[in-house]
Motif scaffolding. Structure first.
Motif, PDB file in Angstrom:
ATOM      1  N   PRO A 142       0.838  -1.198   0.000  1.00  0.00           N
ATOM      2  CA  PRO A 142       0.000   0.000   0.000  1.00  0.00           C
ATOM      3  C   PRO A 142       0.876   1.253   0.000  1.00  0.00           C
ATOM      4  O   PRO A 142       1.981   1.245   0.542  1.00  0.00           O
ATOM      5  N   GLY A 143       0.386   2.325  -0.607  1.00  0.00           N
ATOM      6  CA  GLY A 143       1.165   3.562  -0.550  1.00  0.00           C
ATOM      7  C   GLY A 143       0.676   4.634  -1.490  1.00  0.00           C
ATOM      8  O   GLY A 143      -0.217   4.427  -2.318  1.00  0.00           O
ATOM      9  N   LYS A 144       1.321   5.793  -1.357  1.00  0.00           N
ATOM     10  CA  LYS A 144       0.982   6.982  -2.140  1.00  0.00           C
ATOM     11  C   LYS A 144       1.827   7.031  -3.402  1.00  0.00           C
ATOM     12  O   LYS A 144       3.009   6.698  -3.380  1.00  0.00           O
ATOM     13  N   VAL A 145       1.220   7.437  -4.512  1.00  0.00           N
ATOM     14  CA  VAL A 145       1.934   7.554  -5.783  1.00  0.00           C
ATOM     15  C   VAL A 145       1.613   8.896  -6.422  1.00  0.00           C
ATOM     16  O   VAL A 145       0.657   9.582  -6.035  1.00  0.00           O
ATOM     17  N   HIS A 146       2.421   9.277  -7.424  1.00  0.00           N
ATOM     18  CA  HIS A 146       2.338  10.620  -7.988  1.00  0.00           C
ATOM     19  C   HIS A 146       2.392  10.551  -9.512  1.00  0.00           C
ATOM     20  O   HIS A 146       3.275   9.894 -10.076  1.00  0.00           O
ATOM     21  N   ARG A 147       1.468  11.249 -10.165  1.00  0.00           N
ATOM     22  CA  ARG A 147       1.506  11.360 -11.620  1.00  0.00           C
ATOM     23  C   ARG A 147       1.075  12.764 -12.018  1.00  0.00           C
ATOM     24  O   ARG A 147       0.286  13.411 -11.323  1.00  0.00           O
ATOM     25  N   ASN A 148       1.580  13.210 -13.135  1.00  0.00           N
ATOM     26  CA  ASN A 148       1.297  14.564 -13.595  1.00  0.00           C
ATOM     27  C   ASN A 148      -0.056  14.592 -14.304  1.00  0.00           C
ATOM     28  O   ASN A 148      -0.157  14.863 -15.502  1.00  0.00           O
ATOM     29  N   ASP A 149      -1.112  14.288 -13.539  1.00  0.00           N
ATOM     30  CA  ASP A 149      -2.480  14.263 -14.065  1.00  0.00           C
ATOM     31  C   ASP A 149      -3.222  15.524 -13.654  1.00  0.00           C
ATOM     32  O   ASP A 149      -3.059  16.017 -12.532  1.00  0.00           O
ATOM     33  N   ALA A 150      -4.047  16.023 -14.543  1.00  0.00           N
ATOM     34  CA  ALA A 150      -4.925  17.148 -14.206  1.00  0.00           C
ATOM     35  C   ALA A 150      -6.044  16.638 -13.303  1.00  0.00           C
ATOM     36  O   ALA A 150      -6.611  15.567 -13.546  1.00  0.00           O
ATOM     37  N   ALA A 151      -6.345  17.391 -12.261  1.00  0.00           N
ATOM     38  CA  ALA A 151      -7.386  16.969 -11.312  1.00  0.00           C
ATOM     39  C   ALA A 151      -8.761  17.125 -11.947  1.00  0.00           C
ATOM     40  O   ALA A 151      -9.081  18.152 -12.548  1.00  0.00           O
ATOM     41  N   ASP A 152      -9.565  16.079 -11.851  1.00  0.00           N
ATOM     42  CA  ASP A 152     -10.971  16.144 -12.261  1.00  0.00           C
ATOM     43  C   ASP A 152     -11.761  15.201 -11.365  1.00  0.00           C
ATOM     44  O   ASP A 152     -11.275  14.807 -10.295  1.00  0.00           O
ATOM     45  N   ALA A 153     -12.965  14.829 -11.770  1.00  0.00           N
ATOM     46  CA  ALA A 153     -13.824  14.031 -10.893  1.00  0.00           C
ATOM     47  C   ALA A 153     -13.260  12.646 -10.607  1.00  0.00           C
ATOM     48  O   ALA A 153     -13.585  12.036  -9.580  1.00  0.00           O
ATOM     49  N   THR A 154     -12.406  12.137 -11.492  1.00  0.00           N
ATOM     50  CA  THR A 154     -11.897  10.779 -11.311  1.00  0.00           C
ATOM     51  C   THR A 154     -10.374  10.699 -11.302  1.00  0.00           C
ATOM     52  O   THR A 154      -9.824   9.601 -11.228  1.00  0.00           O
ATOM     53  N   HIS A 155      -9.677  11.832 -11.388  1.00  0.00           N
ATOM     54  CA  HIS A 155      -8.211  11.820 -11.422  1.00  0.00           C
ATOM     55  C   HIS A 155      -7.643  12.820 -10.420  1.00  0.00           C
ATOM     56  O   HIS A 155      -8.250  13.861 -10.141  1.00  0.00           O
TER      57      HIS A 155
END
Length: 370
Positions: free
Chosen positions: A209-222
């Motif tokens: 388990p853990g936190k991950v990071h991606r250069n995604d634009a925030a929206d309702a599902t991201h």
């Protein structure tokens, strides 16, 4: 409080000591009566006010008539008196205030409500507990990873889209390092799979388990920051049937015994064959509704058999310390891996439509899970 400015008849040491002793006694007497915030403020203004403060007025009156040789000892004593006043204010500010009107026992008391797990942590712990009951252990790893553990060892070729800066958050000023040593924010928890296999010979059964990071634009599902739970099982004679049985059991444990699972061919660089896993819609029982886009199924996670290229990368790394190491020879062992988004699981469990609610800090939302 006394407002009259006392007279200083002499400037010898004895006269100065007596005059300032009188002022210090007045400060102590008045400070002892400061039981409210209002009284403390009045005391401060009375003695330290910038225009009409008593200390300022006495200083001006005494210094005007003082000979040059007496001004230094006067200044020293005034500074000491000012420090005494400020210390009295600090002590009183930290002391408990005396209730003026007593205690009203009819008023409700202070209630310390117990804290609760954040819904994401709760979902993560539930997922991990399912696999703990199957004999898996938990492994963790760093969020700042090297290219080797995050991509290279997981069979991501150099031109793979996931390496692009549009997807990956890279640490600055890494260009001078070898490609495999360059740092980035991990895009999945899969690097812990590699770290575990490098450090441990089979059999391996872990959840990560853990936190991950991606250069995604925030929206309702991201969201650019989210959470995963991945799993890895490596041993002799591990088959795709073992994978299907494990995940079918996990989905039933999480969503109820009536849930069905199905597997569709997919592609992941680190598994072959690979599959996407769907569960029958828990909202409509598979009949079709808006939640499942009228298909009766909800896509939930990815999985597959560990690609031999991953075992080769692990073997190459292990042989740096033991040239004869053959623990992860794909002709002797096999394994499967899977990964799921915690936010996705929590959103389905609780019927939440916007991932942003988890990060908003809105207590009205979070209190629903108390």
């Amino acid at each position: 409080m006394t407002d009259a400015i006392p007279q200083l008849l002499s400037h010898d040491e004895a006269a100065l000591d007596q005059a300032f002793a009188t002022l210090e006694a007045q400060v102590r007497a008045e400070a002892a009566t400061l039981t409210t915030a209002e009284a403390q403020e009045n005391f401060r203004l009375h003695w330290l006010g910038r225009k009409q403060g008593r200390l300022k007025l006495i200083s001006e009156a005494w210094l005007k008539s003082a000979p040059a040789e007496a001004r230094k000892p006067l200044g020293i004593r005034f500074n000491q008196l000012k420090q005494q006043i400020e210390q009295a204010l600090e002590v009183q500010a930290g002391a408990p205030k005396t209730a003026v009107a007593g205690i009203d026992i009819t008023l409700p008391g202070l209630v310390r409500e117990p804290g609760i797990e954040h819904p994401l942590l709760k979902a993560m712990h539930e997922i991990v507990a399912v696999f703990h009951n199957l004999g898996y252990s938990t492994n963790l790893g760093p969020q700042v990873e090297t290219d080797f553990y995050n991509f290279e060892a997981l069979n991501f070729p150099p031109n793979h889209p996931a390496r692009d800066t549009q997807d990956t958050l890279l640490v600055a000023d890494q260009q001078k390092k070898p490609s495999r040593d360059r740092l980035l924010m991990r895009t999945h928890t899969s690097p812990v799979q590699i770290r575990t296999m490098v450090a441990q010979a089979p059999p391996v059964r872990i959840v990560i388990p853990g936190k991950v990071h991606r250069n995604d634009a925030a929206d309702a599902t991201h969201s650019p920051i989210f959470h995963q739970v991945e799993g890895l099982c490596v041993d002799t004679n591990i088959t795709f049937s073992d994978l299907k049985g494990t995940l079918d059991h996990a989905m039933k444990a999480l969503f109820g015994s009536a849930v069905k699972t199905r597997f569709f061919p997919s592609f992941f660089p680190f598994t072959e064959p690979s599959a996407d896993v769907q569960i029958s819609c828990i909202f409509c029982g598979g009949k079709g509704c808006r939640k499942c886009k009228h298909s009766g199924w909800i896509e939930l996670l990815g999985c597959g058999m560990v690609d031999p290229a991953v075992f080769a990368a692990v073997t190459s790394e292990r042989r740096k310390t033991d040239p004869a190491d053959d623990a992860y020879n794909p002709e002797k062992i096999s394994g499967f891996a899977f990964g799921m988004g915690v936010e996705r699981i929590a959103m389905i469990q609780h019927g939440i439509s916007d991932i942003g609610h988890f990060y908003s800090g809105d207590m009205r939302f979070l209190e629903q899970f108390a």
